[in-house]
Write an enzyme that holds these catalytic residues in place. Structure first.
Site, PDB file in Angstrom:
ATOM      1  N   LYS A 577       1.184  -0.651   0.120  1.00 55.65           N
ATOM      2  CA  LYS A 577      -0.088  -0.285   0.259  1.00 55.65           C
ATOM      3  C   LYS A 577       0.970   1.057   0.144  1.00 55.65           C
ATOM      4  O   LYS A 577       0.760   2.729   0.260  1.00 55.65           O
ATOM      5  CB  LYS A 577      -1.236   0.047   0.853  1.00 55.65           C
ATOM      6  CG  LYS A 577      -0.474  -0.588   2.635  1.00 55.65           C
ATOM      7  CD  LYS A 577      -1.639  -0.050   3.386  1.00 55.65           C
ATOM      8  CE  LYS A 577      -2.277  -1.047   4.308  1.00 55.65           C
ATOM      9  NZ  LYS A 577      -1.547  -2.379   4.255  1.00 55.65           N
ATOM     10  N   GLU A 604      -7.481  -4.119  -4.435  1.00 55.60           N
ATOM     11  CA  GLU A 604      -8.127  -3.632  -3.195  1.00 55.60           C
ATOM     12  C   GLU A 604      -7.558  -4.169  -2.515  1.00 55.60           C
ATOM     13  O   GLU A 604      -8.012  -4.015  -1.526  1.00 55.60           O
ATOM     14  CB  GLU A 604      -8.850  -4.644  -4.157  1.00 55.60           C
ATOM     15  CG  GLU A 604     -10.398  -5.221  -3.181  1.00 55.60           C
ATOM     16  CD  GLU A 604     -11.380  -4.146  -2.751  1.00 55.60           C
ATOM     17  OE1 GLU A 604     -11.084  -3.788  -1.694  1.00 55.60           O
ATOM     18  OE2 GLU A 604     -12.413  -4.083  -3.803  1.00 55.60           O
ATOM     19  N   VAL A 607      -6.892  -2.285   1.397  1.00 58.82           N
ATOM     20  CA  VAL A 607      -8.156  -1.805   2.271  1.00 58.82           C
ATOM     21  C   VAL A 607      -8.657  -3.554   2.557  1.00 58.82           C
ATOM     22  O   VAL A 607      -9.257  -4.040   2.013  1.00 58.82           O
ATOM     23  CB  VAL A 607      -8.600  -1.294   2.391  1.00 58.82           C
ATOM     24  CG1 VAL A 607      -9.244  -0.471   3.460  1.00 58.82           C
ATOM     25  CG2 VAL A 607      -7.754  -0.212   1.902  1.00 58.82           C
ATOM     26  N   LEU A 611     -11.938  -8.312   1.290  1.00 58.42           N
ATOM     27  CA  LEU A 611     -13.326  -7.645   0.991  1.00 58.42           C
ATOM     28  C   LEU A 611     -13.329  -6.752  -0.054  1.00 58.42           C
ATOM     29  O   LEU A 611     -12.074  -6.071  -0.732  1.00 58.42           O
ATOM     30  CB  LEU A 611     -12.974  -6.568   2.567  1.00 58.42           C
ATOM     31  CG  LEU A 611     -13.367  -7.893   3.771  1.00 58.42           C
ATOM     32  CD1 LEU A 611     -13.284  -7.056   4.920  1.00 58.42           C
ATOM     33  CD2 LEU A 611     -13.759  -8.615   4.128  1.00 58.42           C
ATOM     34  N   GLY A 662       1.333 -13.888  13.611  1.00 55.62           N
ATOM     35  CA  GLY A 662       1.323 -13.210  12.082  1.00 55.62           C
ATOM     36  C   GLY A 662       0.440 -12.064  12.178  1.00 55.62           C
ATOM     37  O   GLY A 662       0.302 -12.224  11.113  1.00 55.62           O
ATOM     38  N   GLU A 665       2.267  -6.490  11.883  1.00 58.36           N
ATOM     39  CA  GLU A 665       3.490  -6.054  10.971  1.00 58.36           C
ATOM     40  C   GLU A 665       4.924  -7.111  11.331  1.00 58.36           C
ATOM     41  O   GLU A 665       5.098  -7.267  12.843  1.00 58.36           O
ATOM     42  CB  GLU A 665       3.692  -4.838  10.317  1.00 58.36           C
ATOM     43  CG  GLU A 665       2.919  -4.333   9.982  1.00 58.36           C
ATOM     44  CD  GLU A 665       2.805  -4.888   8.444  1.00 58.36           C
ATOM     45  OE1 GLU A 665       4.012  -4.722   7.783  1.00 58.36           O
ATOM     46  OE2 GLU A 665       1.920  -4.389   7.890  1.00 58.36           O
ATOM     47  N   ASP A 676      -0.587   1.910  10.421  1.00 59.50           N
ATOM     48  CA  ASP A 676      -1.314   1.453   9.314  1.00 59.50           C
ATOM     49  C   ASP A 676      -2.763   1.852   9.056  1.00 59.50           C
ATOM     50  O   ASP A 676      -2.931   2.079   7.877  1.00 59.50           O
ATOM     51  CB  ASP A 676      -1.320  -0.022   9.564  1.00 59.50           C
ATOM     52  CG  ASP A 676      -1.823  -0.687   8.302  1.00 59.50           C
ATOM     53  OD1 ASP A 676      -0.412  -0.696   7.133  1.00 59.50           O
ATOM     54  OD2 ASP A 676      -2.392  -2.275   8.709  1.00 59.50           O
ATOM     55  N   LYS A 680      -5.247   3.403   5.566  1.00 58.83           N
ATOM     56  CA  LYS A 680      -6.292   2.547   4.692  1.00 58.83           C
ATOM     57  C   LYS A 680      -7.444   3.672   4.490  1.00 58.83           C
ATOM     58  O   LYS A 680      -7.787   3.569   3.491  1.00 58.83           O
ATOM     59  CB  LYS A 680      -6.624   1.688   5.769  1.00 58.83           C
ATOM     60  CG  LYS A 680      -5.440   0.116   5.516  1.00 58.83           C
ATOM     61  CD  LYS A 680      -6.267  -0.881   6.642  1.00 58.83           C
ATOM     62  CE  LYS A 680      -5.249  -1.978   6.545  1.00 58.83           C
ATOM     63  NZ  LYS A 680      -5.269  -2.768   7.487  1.00 58.83           N
ATOM     64  N   GLY A 795      -4.515 -11.934   6.758  1.00 53.18           N
ATOM     65  CA  GLY A 795      -4.413 -13.567   6.238  1.00 53.18           C
ATOM     66  C   GLY A 795      -3.955 -13.774   5.275  1.00 53.18           C
ATOM     67  O   GLY A 795      -4.704 -13.417   4.193  1.00 53.18           O
TER      68      GLY A 795
END
Ligand code: ADP
Ligand code: ASP
Ligand code: MG
Length: 813
Positions: A577, A604, A607, A611, A662, A665, A676, A680, A795
């Protein structure tokens, strides 16, 4: 009577000659046949090469001579049981050939006349050998030298036929001949004064057509190494396929524009008599091939084929002195005609200010000089400019008799070229509209043919050529998903997704036909050293249509090269990003480049991972809705932290666990500081049309000064232990108010903020679990009940599927 012509490949090896003989035997069962043969494959080129070397006083012409000889000897030895007598005769012919080459060497000169004498050996040898073999097999065969039949003028290397004499010779000869099979050498002829001439490169087809027309046979068969005339050159486009039926005009246009399978003048003699030409494959005689005739066949295709000619020079004559002056073009084209230069392509701007034409690159210098001489006076008065010569070009042409009755074909042609970043230098379309041609760079030909073929003939399947940088967790998942869905996409969406390149920070591999996804790890480990620039260069050099660069890194330097990809019309898909949340000017520049070069730029996954958040927002805005506000929980990591943190579990351990599992970051400060999330919401604001910078976003951090000022990750964890009381206070307050702690991003009226909030029971954020994200769009159409997108926001699997969805969107465009 039938006339069959066999090309160089068909008589290129003993094995293929056996196939030819089998075809002749079969076909001669029904009627007598004339068999025209080319030189053994590649021999004409070699003869010319030997001649050139000899002329340049280069002794290696003898090596080429030896090679030519050994090729022929091998064919004979493989074919005949007792080759002695044939070899003796062939040896004598080679002695003559050697003397001719020695002569060229001595006088240091190779005139067109000598050149014709030289290349005639090719067909004379092949026809002799084949006739001998046929006789050896006791087939009813005779060899006739076509130089005694086909009489031409003295225009060496491409002589013109005297049909009156030639037709009479042919008819007279065959009236008397009684053999079942007559073998004729193709390509060679004789002038009225008895000199050896030839009919032009590829001219054996022409020999066969001349004989077929003179004898008014029922059919002319051209046997070659492909199964007919293809939709485009099958050597360059794998998906090309043979066209069953063509009109003479279509065949002529296709061959004139480079479909070498048929020598263009071939059509003329048989056209007048409506003799069909059947193109067949010697190596696959069972294949249907192509029939060229004037029978109208139903065919739903308007574009029948795509041809191309390489090695074109484009010459442009321009100047104000040309406007409205009659006879200008006449002088220009007369000059070229006097130089015997063939023009392949002409266009003239309607202002008459310039004329542009294409010729063979080998004639470019001669043409330049002749034209500058012819217009010397006008050039000296500055009425016109010296001629401009551009090289390294090719012409591609769409061919089809029915194009005139269909609109939109040139539109499709140019949009396809444009989309693939292929620059068109000049265009021409005859009023008959059987042909639309465009001049492009030679280096773009393969890409142009493939993309046009896809557009006009494979309406259905579109190939996407994907280049992935960042083969980590997400990258591997993406590869798996593409592998798994490949057949489904091909069948249902008509998309053929190929991964052509892969790289991580150390290695990169490429395969222009698509990397084998069942077996890529091993080759990848042994692959070349990678670099961002090297990967880019390779993508550009491969120059494949529908190329998509996928950035699965979080690397700033990778994001800094998107502009270069877009400028080459390579689409960019990124989960990185940095580019979109960097300076607004940079974001805007990428959007503009994407539009300008017609190269999608999709992100996409910036963010909410997979989704559909950005896409939903884009659709709202595009359809005229107005966003009133956006409220969102966009950090899976912070959500995880505040869902697990309590008075029973300290803050430090909760963050450690989030990192361990996980959800953060590698440097958890990026998540915990809210940076972060700010990035977004910044991207969403920009997608909503607001030119916002990251500094414009209010970030009320819940961290302490000590946390924020820590200088390493370890130091940061230490400060979390020290400040446990601070975090417990946040928790206790939320508990007391019957609220949940959520890290919320908000956008309203062109402003955005991020920060920790106490969310009361009943609020859609209250029950948000695990690493889920949620976005609520309040808009004019959704004023009270917001449009909500909710689901796993982090994920590897979902991120990969978000990237994949972007790739498919590009394919569906
Ligand atoms: P021959 O030696 O049989 O005369 P050529 O080499 O002259 O054969 O012509 C056949 C070749 O023409 C094919 O191998 C193919 O590479 C080339 N070619 C170019 N365009 C086309 C096309 N549209 N259809 C078929 N072949 C084509
Ligand atoms: N052998 C000649 C050439 O290579 C003629 C032909 O093959 O048609 O051009
Ligand atoms: Mg040919």
């Amino acid at each position: 009577m039938k006339v069959l012509k066999f090309g160089g490949t068909s008589v290129g090896t003993a094995q293929n000659i056996k196939k030819v003989i089998a075809i002749l035997q079969k076909e001669s069962l029904s009627s007598p046949i004339v068999c025209v043969v080319s030189a053994v494959g590649g021999i004409t080129d070699k003869l010319l090469q030997a001649g050139e070397l000899a002329k340049q006083k280069n002794k290696s012409y003898l090596t080429v001579f030896d090679k030519i000889k050994s090729i022929h000897f091998k064919v004979i030895e493989d074919l005949v049981n007792n080759p002695k007598s044939i070899l003796k005769e062939v040896d004598a012919t080679f002695e003559n050939l050697k003397q001719l080459l020695n002569g060229i060497y001595l006088i240091n000169e190779l005139s067109p006349k000598t050149s014709d004498k030289l290349v005639s050996y090719g067909e004379l040898l092949s026809s002799f050998i084949i006739a001998e073999v046929m006789e050896d097999l006791n087939l009813n065969t005779v060899l006739k030298n076509s130089q005694e039949l086909i009489i031409t003028n003295n225009n060496f290397t491409k002589a013109e036929v005297n049909y009156d004499v030639t037709n009479k010779n042919i008819v007279d000869y065959f009236n008397k001949a009684n053999q079942l099979i007559t073998i004729l050498p193709g390509f060679v002829s004789k002038s009225q004064s008895g000199e050896t001439t030839t009919l032009g490169r590829g001219g054996s087809d022409f020999t066969a057509a001349i004989v077929a027309a003179a004898l008014k046979v029922d059919q002319l068969e051209i046997w070659t190494d492909v199964s007919g005339m293809y939709t485009t050159n099958p050597k360059l486009v794998k998906q090309a396929y043979p066209i069953a039926n063509l009109s003479y005009q279509e065949a002529m246009e296709l061959s004139h524009f480079g479909a070498k399978v048929l020598y263009p003048p071939t059509v003329q003699p048989v056209l007048n008599l409506s003799i069909p030409i059947h193109i067949k494959n010697t190596l696959h005689p069972e294949a249907f091939g192509t029939i060229i005739s004037n029978q109208k066949k139903e065919n739903h295709l308007t574009v029948k084929g795509i041809s191309h000619i390489d090695n074109v020079a484009l010459l442009t004559l321009e100047g104000s002195g040309m406007v409205g002056i009659p006879g200008f073009s006449k002088r220009l084209f007369e000059t070229l005609a006097n130089e015997k230069i063939n023009i392949i392509f002409i266009t003239q701007a309607s202002s008459e200010h310039s004329i542009c034409f294409g010729i063979d690159i080998n004639n470019a210098e001669q043409a330049e000089q002749a034209i500058n001489n012819a217009f010397e006076y006008e050039i000296s008065l500055h009425k016109i400019n010296p001629i401009i010569v551009e090289k390294g070009l090719s012409i591609i042409a769409l061919i089809g008799d029915n194009m005139k009755s269909h609109q939109g074909i040139s539109g499709k042609l140019f949009s396809t070229l444009g989309k693939n970043n292929i620059n068109v230098r000049a265009i021409a379309q005859g009023a008959s509209e059987k042909n639309i041609s465009a001049v492009i760079n030679q280096s773009d030909v393969k890409k142009a043919l493939n993309s046009l073929h896809e557009r006009f003939f494979e309406v259905n399947t579109k190939q996407l050529n994907v280049f992935i940088t960042g083969i980590g967790n997400v990258g591997e998942k993406l590869i798996d998903q593409i592998k798994q869905q490949h057949n489904f996409l091909k069948k249902n969406l008509k998309l053929d997704v190929k991964i052509v390149g892969m790289s991580n920070s150390r290695k990169m591999i490429f395969n222009p036909n698509g990397i084998d996804l069942n077996n890529w790890t091993e080759p990848f480990h042994h692959a070349d050293k990678s670099s961002i620039e090297g990967f880019y260069q390779k993508v550009i050099d491969l120059n494949l249509r529908n190329s998509i660069f996928v950035d699965v890194t979080a690397n700033k330097n990778v994001s800094a090269i998107y502009d270069s990809y877009l400028k080459q019309s390579v689409a960019v898909v990124a989960c990185n990003k940095i580019a979109c949340s960097d300076k607004y000017a940079n974001y805007k520049n990428l959007q503009d480049l994407s539009l300008k070069y017609n190269a999608p730029f999709l992100y996409e996954t910036n963010v909410g991972a997979g989704l559909p958040i950005i896409n939903t927002l884009n659709n709202l805005v595009a359809s005229g809705d107005k966003v009133i506000s956006i409220q969102a929980v966009l950090s899976g990591s912070l959500n995880f932290v505040f869902n697990n943190f309590s008075d029973k579990k300290n803050f430090h351990d909760t963050v450690k666990q989030a990192q361990f599992e996980g959800y953060t970051e590698p440097d958890p400060r990026i998540d915990l500081s809210g940076i972060d999330v700010a990035r977004k919401i910044l991207i969403l604001a920009r997608e909503n049309g607001i030119p916002m910078e990251i500094e414009d976003i209010t970030n009320d951090s819940f961290l302490t000064e000590a946390n924020l000022n820590s200088d390493s990750v370890d130091d940061f964890y230490d400060t979390l232990i020290n400040d446990e009381a601070h975090f417990q206070k946040l928790y206790a307050s939320a508990q007391a108010n019957n609220c949940q702690l959520k890290y919320v991003a908000e956008y309203k009226n062109g402003k955005a903020k991020v920060g920790l909030q106490e969310v009361p029971e009943g609020h859609p954020f209250y029950n948000l679990e695990g690493k889920d994200n949620i976005v609520m769009f309040y808009t004019q159409r959704y004023p009270e009940q917001p449009l909500i997108v909710k689901g796993a926001g982090a994920g590897a699997d979902v991120t990969a599927s978000g990237l994949f969805a972007d790739i498919i969107r590009i394919g569906n465009k």
